[in-house]
Scaffold this active site. Structure first.
Site, mmCIF file in Angstrom:
data_model
loop_
_atom_site.group_PDB
_atom_site.id
_atom_site.type_symbol
_atom_site.label_atom_id
_atom_site.label_comp_id
_atom_site.label_asym_id
_atom_site.label_seq_id
_atom_site.Cartn_x
_atom_site.Cartn_y
_atom_site.Cartn_z
ATOM 1 N N ARG A 30 1.910 -2.142 3.216
ATOM 2 C CA ARG A 30 3.347 -1.921 3.065
ATOM 3 C C ARG A 30 4.040 -1.774 4.429
ATOM 4 O O ARG A 30 5.252 -1.871 4.526
ATOM 5 C CB ARG A 30 3.648 -0.687 2.210
ATOM 6 C CG ARG A 30 3.225 0.641 2.813
ATOM 7 C CD ARG A 30 3.532 1.789 1.881
ATOM 8 N NE ARG A 30 4.947 2.069 1.821
ATOM 9 C CZ ARG A 30 5.597 2.836 2.695
ATOM 10 N NH1 ARG A 30 4.964 3.351 3.718
ATOM 11 N NH2 ARG A 30 6.895 3.067 2.566
ATOM 12 N N ASP A 59 10.068 6.700 5.553
ATOM 13 C CA ASP A 59 9.390 7.321 4.421
ATOM 14 C C ASP A 59 8.731 8.626 4.850
ATOM 15 O O ASP A 59 8.773 9.020 6.014
ATOM 16 C CB ASP A 59 8.409 6.339 3.769
ATOM 17 C CG ASP A 59 7.310 5.921 4.727
ATOM 18 O OD1 ASP A 59 7.217 6.547 5.788
ATOM 19 O OD2 ASP A 59 6.575 4.987 4.407
ATOM 20 N N PRO A 66 -16.431 10.460 1.060
ATOM 21 C CA PRO A 66 -15.956 11.849 1.094
ATOM 22 C C PRO A 66 -16.301 12.526 2.424
ATOM 23 O O PRO A 66 -15.680 13.507 2.809
ATOM 24 C CB PRO A 66 -16.720 12.523 -0.058
ATOM 25 C CG PRO A 66 -17.255 11.421 -0.887
ATOM 26 C CD PRO A 66 -17.439 10.238 0.017
ATOM 27 N N GLU A 75 -25.136 7.643 -3.925
ATOM 28 C CA GLU A 75 -25.000 8.761 -2.973
ATOM 29 C C GLU A 75 -24.464 8.272 -1.629
ATOM 30 O O GLU A 75 -24.152 9.058 -0.753
ATOM 31 C CB GLU A 75 -26.365 9.426 -2.762
ATOM 32 C CG GLU A 75 -26.916 10.075 -4.025
ATOM 33 C CD GLU A 75 -25.886 10.985 -4.676
ATOM 34 O OE1 GLU A 75 -25.574 10.759 -5.866
ATOM 35 O OE2 GLU A 75 -25.369 11.899 -4.002
HETATM 36 C C1 LIG Z 1 -20.065 5.551 1.156
HETATM 37 O O1 LIG Z 1 -20.649 6.611 0.408
HETATM 38 C C2 LIG Z 1 -19.962 7.084 -0.684
HETATM 39 C C3 LIG Z 1 -20.592 8.056 -1.478
HETATM 40 C C4 LIG Z 1 -19.942 8.563 -2.603
HETATM 41 C C5 LIG Z 1 -18.672 8.109 -2.945
HETATM 42 C C6 LIG Z 1 -18.051 7.160 -2.140
HETATM 43 C C7 LIG Z 1 -16.677 6.703 -2.495
HETATM 44 O O2 LIG Z 1 -15.694 7.331 -1.688
HETATM 45 C C8 LIG Z 1 -15.201 8.561 -2.153
HETATM 46 O O3 LIG Z 1 -15.680 9.134 -3.121
HETATM 47 C C9 LIG Z 1 -14.079 9.157 -1.394
HETATM 48 C C10 LIG Z 1 -13.426 8.597 -0.329
HETATM 49 N N1 LIG Z 1 -12.467 9.478 0.060
HETATM 50 N N2 LIG Z 1 -12.536 10.580 -0.718
HETATM 51 C C11 LIG Z 1 -13.522 10.401 -1.628
HETATM 52 C C12 LIG Z 1 -18.695 6.636 -1.008
#
Ligand SMILES: COc1cccc(COC(=O)c2cn[nH]c2)c1
Length: 243
Positions: free
Chosen positions: A158, A173, A89, A116
Protein backbone atom coordinates in the site's frame (compact mmCIF):
# COMPACT_ATOMS: atom_id res chain seq x y z
CA UNK A 1 8.79 -4.61 -6.66
CA UNK A 2 9.00 -8.35 -6.98
CA UNK A 3 7.55 -10.50 -4.19
CA UNK A 4 7.95 -14.27 -3.96
CA UNK A 5 6.27 -16.47 -1.37
CA UNK A 6 7.32 -20.05 -0.63
CA UNK A 7 4.69 -22.10 1.21
CA UNK A 8 3.12 -25.57 1.49
CA UNK A 9 -0.29 -23.90 1.13
CA UNK A 10 -0.07 -21.74 -2.02
CA UNK A 11 -3.85 -21.18 -2.09
CA UNK A 12 -3.52 -19.32 1.23
CA UNK A 13 -1.98 -16.50 -0.79
CA UNK A 14 -4.94 -16.15 -3.21
CA UNK A 15 -6.23 -13.02 -1.38
CA UNK A 16 -3.19 -11.22 -2.86
CA UNK A 17 -4.93 -11.39 -6.22
CA UNK A 18 -7.97 -9.48 -4.93
CA UNK A 19 -8.88 -5.76 -5.04
CA UNK A 20 -6.15 -3.21 -4.34
CA UNK A 21 -3.27 -5.65 -4.60
CA UNK A 22 -4.82 -7.37 -7.59
CA UNK A 23 -4.92 -4.03 -9.42
CA UNK A 24 -1.30 -3.29 -8.50
CA UNK A 25 -0.26 -6.66 -9.86
CA UNK A 26 -2.28 -6.13 -13.05
CA UNK A 27 -0.55 -2.73 -13.49
CA UNK A 28 2.84 -4.42 -12.97
CA UNK A 29 3.55 -2.30 -9.91
CA UNK A 30 4.16 -5.56 -8.10
CA UNK A 31 5.12 -8.96 -9.51
CA UNK A 32 4.02 -11.77 -7.20
CA UNK A 33 5.21 -15.37 -7.43
CA UNK A 34 3.79 -18.07 -5.13
CA UNK A 35 5.72 -21.33 -4.95
CA UNK A 36 4.74 -24.69 -3.46
CA UNK A 37 7.58 -25.88 -1.21
CA UNK A 38 6.67 -29.48 -2.00
CA UNK A 39 7.86 -28.95 -5.59
CA UNK A 40 11.37 -29.37 -4.16
CA UNK A 41 10.74 -32.68 -2.41
CA UNK A 42 11.92 -35.89 -4.07
CA UNK A 43 10.28 -38.62 -2.01
CA UNK A 44 6.97 -40.25 -2.72
CA UNK A 45 5.43 -38.70 0.42
CA UNK A 46 6.73 -35.23 -0.54
CA UNK A 47 7.89 -34.84 3.09
CA UNK A 48 8.81 -31.32 4.24
CA UNK A 49 9.21 -32.02 7.96
CA UNK A 50 10.95 -34.39 10.35
CA UNK A 51 11.32 -34.96 14.10
CA UNK A 52 13.24 -32.35 16.11
CA UNK A 53 16.82 -33.12 17.26
CA UNK A 54 16.87 -32.97 21.04
CA UNK A 55 13.30 -34.30 21.21
CA UNK A 56 10.24 -32.29 22.14
CA UNK A 57 6.80 -31.94 20.58
CA UNK A 58 5.98 -31.24 16.97
CA UNK A 59 8.03 -31.38 13.79
CA UNK A 60 10.71 -29.22 12.18
CA UNK A 61 10.84 -28.28 8.47
CA UNK A 62 13.66 -30.06 6.66
CA UNK A 63 16.69 -28.01 5.53
CA UNK A 64 17.27 -29.81 2.21
CA UNK A 65 13.83 -28.95 0.81
CA UNK A 66 14.04 -25.30 1.87
CA UNK A 67 17.60 -25.04 0.59
CA UNK A 68 16.63 -26.23 -2.88
CA UNK A 69 13.52 -24.05 -2.95
CA UNK A 70 15.44 -20.91 -2.00
CA UNK A 71 18.20 -21.70 -4.51
CA UNK A 72 15.58 -22.05 -7.25
CA UNK A 73 13.59 -18.93 -6.33
CA UNK A 74 16.63 -16.73 -5.65
CA UNK A 75 18.32 -17.80 -8.87
CA UNK A 76 22.08 -17.74 -9.32
CA UNK A 77 22.63 -14.56 -7.35
CA UNK A 78 21.96 -12.21 -10.28
CA UNK A 79 20.95 -8.66 -9.41
CA UNK A 80 18.92 -7.43 -7.65
CA UNK A 81 19.66 -8.98 -4.26
CA UNK A 82 16.49 -10.32 -2.60
CA UNK A 83 15.66 -9.76 1.05
CA UNK A 84 14.44 -12.97 2.73
CA UNK A 85 11.66 -12.51 5.29
CA UNK A 86 10.75 -15.36 7.66
CA UNK A 87 7.52 -14.72 9.60
CA UNK A 88 7.90 -16.26 13.08
CA UNK A 89 6.71 -15.63 16.64
CA UNK A 90 10.42 -15.51 17.53
CA UNK A 91 11.09 -12.59 15.17
CA UNK A 92 11.72 -8.87 15.63
CA UNK A 93 8.46 -6.92 15.74
CA UNK A 94 7.12 -5.81 12.35
CA UNK A 95 5.91 -2.21 12.37
CA UNK A 96 5.22 0.68 10.00
CA UNK A 97 8.92 1.63 9.99
CA UNK A 98 9.74 -1.86 8.72
CA UNK A 99 7.02 -1.58 6.07
CA UNK A 100 8.43 1.77 4.91
CA UNK A 101 11.99 0.39 4.85
CA UNK A 102 10.93 -2.69 2.85
CA UNK A 103 8.88 -0.60 0.39
CA UNK A 104 12.22 0.60 -1.02
CA UNK A 105 13.37 -2.98 -1.68
CA UNK A 106 13.36 -4.30 -5.28
CA UNK A 107 12.68 -7.92 -4.21
CA UNK A 108 11.21 -9.57 -1.12
CA UNK A 109 10.99 -13.34 -0.60
CA UNK A 110 8.71 -14.65 2.17
CA UNK A 111 9.52 -18.11 3.58
CA UNK A 112 6.34 -19.36 5.27
CA UNK A 113 7.16 -21.85 8.00
CA UNK A 114 4.79 -24.28 9.71
CA UNK A 115 5.01 -26.90 12.44
CA UNK A 116 7.55 -25.86 15.10
CA UNK A 117 9.60 -23.94 12.60
CA UNK A 118 12.28 -24.19 9.92
CA UNK A 119 15.67 -25.83 10.59
CA UNK A 120 17.85 -22.88 11.69
CA UNK A 121 20.57 -23.82 9.20
CA UNK A 122 18.28 -22.75 6.35
CA UNK A 123 18.27 -19.20 7.71
CA UNK A 124 21.98 -19.29 8.58
CA UNK A 125 22.88 -20.57 5.10
CA UNK A 126 20.66 -18.03 3.31
CA UNK A 127 22.20 -15.25 5.39
CA UNK A 128 25.57 -15.98 3.75
CA UNK A 129 24.06 -14.90 0.40
CA UNK A 130 21.38 -12.29 1.17
CA UNK A 131 19.89 -10.17 3.97
CA UNK A 132 17.52 -12.28 6.10
CA UNK A 133 14.98 -10.99 8.64
CA UNK A 134 13.01 -13.16 11.07
CA UNK A 135 9.95 -10.99 11.80
CA UNK A 136 6.91 -11.24 14.08
CA UNK A 137 3.54 -9.58 13.43
CA UNK A 138 2.51 -10.04 17.06
CA UNK A 139 2.92 -12.00 20.27
CA UNK A 140 0.78 -15.01 19.45
CA UNK A 141 1.36 -18.23 17.54
CA UNK A 142 -0.26 -18.94 14.17
CA UNK A 143 -0.29 -22.31 12.45
CA UNK A 144 1.89 -21.02 9.63
CA UNK A 145 3.59 -17.93 8.26
CA UNK A 146 1.18 -17.44 5.33
CA UNK A 147 -1.27 -15.12 7.12
CA UNK A 148 1.64 -13.11 8.54
CA UNK A 149 3.09 -12.81 5.02
CA UNK A 150 -0.28 -11.49 3.74
CA UNK A 151 -0.30 -8.88 6.52
CA UNK A 152 3.22 -7.70 5.79
CA UNK A 153 2.82 -7.74 2.00
CA UNK A 154 -0.33 -5.58 2.27
CA UNK A 155 1.39 -3.13 4.66
CA UNK A 156 4.31 -2.76 2.21
CA UNK A 157 2.35 -2.80 -1.06
CA UNK A 158 0.00 0.00 0.00
CA UNK A 159 3.05 2.27 0.31
CA UNK A 160 4.13 1.70 -3.30
CA UNK A 161 3.35 4.40 -5.86
CA UNK A 162 0.21 3.65 -7.87
CA UNK A 163 -1.07 0.97 -5.50
CA UNK A 164 -3.25 3.12 -3.25
CA UNK A 165 -6.03 5.32 -4.64
CA UNK A 166 -5.01 8.43 -2.72
CA UNK A 167 -1.22 8.59 -2.21
CA UNK A 168 -1.62 11.31 0.44
CA UNK A 169 -3.36 8.96 2.87
CA UNK A 170 -0.28 6.72 3.09
CA UNK A 171 1.64 9.68 4.55
CA UNK A 172 -1.12 10.70 6.96
CA UNK A 173 -2.12 7.27 8.15
CA UNK A 174 -1.65 5.95 11.67
CA UNK A 175 1.89 6.04 13.06
CA UNK A 176 3.11 8.47 10.40
CA UNK A 177 3.55 10.97 13.26
CA UNK A 178 4.11 8.27 15.84
CA UNK A 179 0.60 8.58 17.27
CA UNK A 180 -2.59 6.56 16.84
CA UNK A 181 -5.19 7.98 14.49
CA UNK A 182 -8.05 9.79 16.26
CA UNK A 183 -11.78 9.24 15.54
CA UNK A 184 -13.18 9.94 12.07
CA UNK A 185 -16.70 10.90 10.93
CA UNK A 186 -18.76 11.25 7.78
CA UNK A 187 -22.40 12.10 6.92
CA UNK A 188 -25.03 12.29 8.34
CA UNK A 189 -24.37 15.09 10.87
CA UNK A 190 -26.49 13.28 13.47
CA UNK A 191 -26.91 9.51 13.46
CA UNK A 192 -29.01 7.66 16.07
CA UNK A 193 -28.76 10.76 18.26
CA UNK A 194 -24.95 10.94 18.00
CA UNK A 195 -23.75 14.24 16.52
CA UNK A 196 -20.47 14.87 14.72
CA UNK A 197 -18.15 17.07 16.91
CA UNK A 198 -18.93 20.72 16.02
CA UNK A 199 -15.30 21.66 15.40
CA UNK A 200 -15.18 19.33 12.38
CA UNK A 201 -17.99 21.30 10.73
CA UNK A 202 -16.62 24.71 11.72
CA UNK A 203 -14.41 25.22 8.65
CA UNK A 204 -11.73 26.49 11.05
CA UNK A 205 -8.83 24.32 9.85
CA UNK A 206 -6.40 25.42 12.54
CA UNK A 207 -8.95 24.41 15.19
CA UNK A 208 -9.68 21.17 13.32
CA UNK A 209 -5.99 20.27 13.13
CA UNK A 210 -5.59 21.07 16.85
CA UNK A 211 -8.66 19.00 17.77
CA UNK A 212 -7.42 16.05 15.70
CA UNK A 213 -3.97 16.25 17.30
CA UNK A 214 -5.53 16.37 20.77
CA UNK A 215 -7.70 13.36 19.98
CA UNK A 216 -4.69 11.42 18.64
CA UNK A 217 -2.64 12.27 21.75
CA UNK A 218 -5.46 11.32 24.13
CA UNK A 219 -6.14 8.03 22.33
CA UNK A 220 -2.44 7.20 22.20
CA UNK A 221 -2.04 8.05 25.89
CA UNK A 222 -4.98 5.77 26.80
CA UNK A 223 -4.31 2.84 24.46
CA UNK A 224 -0.59 2.88 23.66
CA UNK A 225 1.40 4.90 26.22
CA UNK A 226 4.46 3.01 24.96
CA UNK A 227 4.20 4.94 21.68
CA UNK A 228 4.21 8.25 23.58
CA UNK A 229 7.32 7.23 25.48
CA UNK A 230 8.98 6.38 22.12
CA UNK A 231 8.28 9.80 20.59
CA UNK A 232 11.39 11.89 19.95
CA UNK A 233 11.50 14.74 22.54
CA UNK A 234 10.92 17.52 20.02
CA UNK A 235 7.83 15.90 18.57
CA UNK A 236 5.63 16.97 21.45
CA UNK A 237 5.33 20.72 21.02
CA UNK A 238 4.50 22.90 24.05
CA UNK A 239 0.82 23.10 23.06
CA UNK A 240 0.74 19.30 23.32
CA UNK A 241 2.33 19.42 26.74
CA UNK A 242 -0.53 21.61 27.88
CA UNK A 243 -2.65 18.43 27.64
C1 LIG B 1 9.02 -20.10 11.06
O1 LIG B 1 8.58 -20.80 12.21
C2 LIG B 1 7.27 -20.66 12.61
C3 LIG B 1 6.82 -21.43 13.69
C4 LIG B 1 5.50 -21.33 14.12
C5 LIG B 1 4.62 -20.46 13.48
C6 LIG B 1 5.08 -19.68 12.42
C7 LIG B 1 4.14 -18.72 11.77
O2 LIG B 1 4.36 -17.39 12.22
C8 LIG B 1 3.66 -17.00 13.37
O3 LIG B 1 3.00 -17.79 14.03
C9 LIG B 1 3.76 -15.58 13.76
C10 LIG B 1 4.42 -14.59 13.08
N1 LIG B 1 4.26 -13.44 13.79
N2 LIG B 1 3.56 -13.71 14.91
C11 LIG B 1 3.23 -15.02 14.91
C12 LIG B 1 6.41 -19.78 11.98
Amino acid sequence: MRIDVITIFPDYLNPLREALLGKAIERDRIAVGVHDLRDWTHDVHRAVDDSPYGGGPGMVMKPQVWGEALDAVCGTGEAPMPRLVVPTPAGRPFDQRTAIRWSAEPWLIFACGRYEGIDQRVIDDAATRMPVEEVSIGDYVLVGGEVAALVMIEAVARLLPGVLGNPLSAEQDSFSDGLLEGPCYTRPEVWRGHAVPDVLRSGNHAAIDRWRRDQALARTYRRRPDLLAALPEGDLDKADRAQ
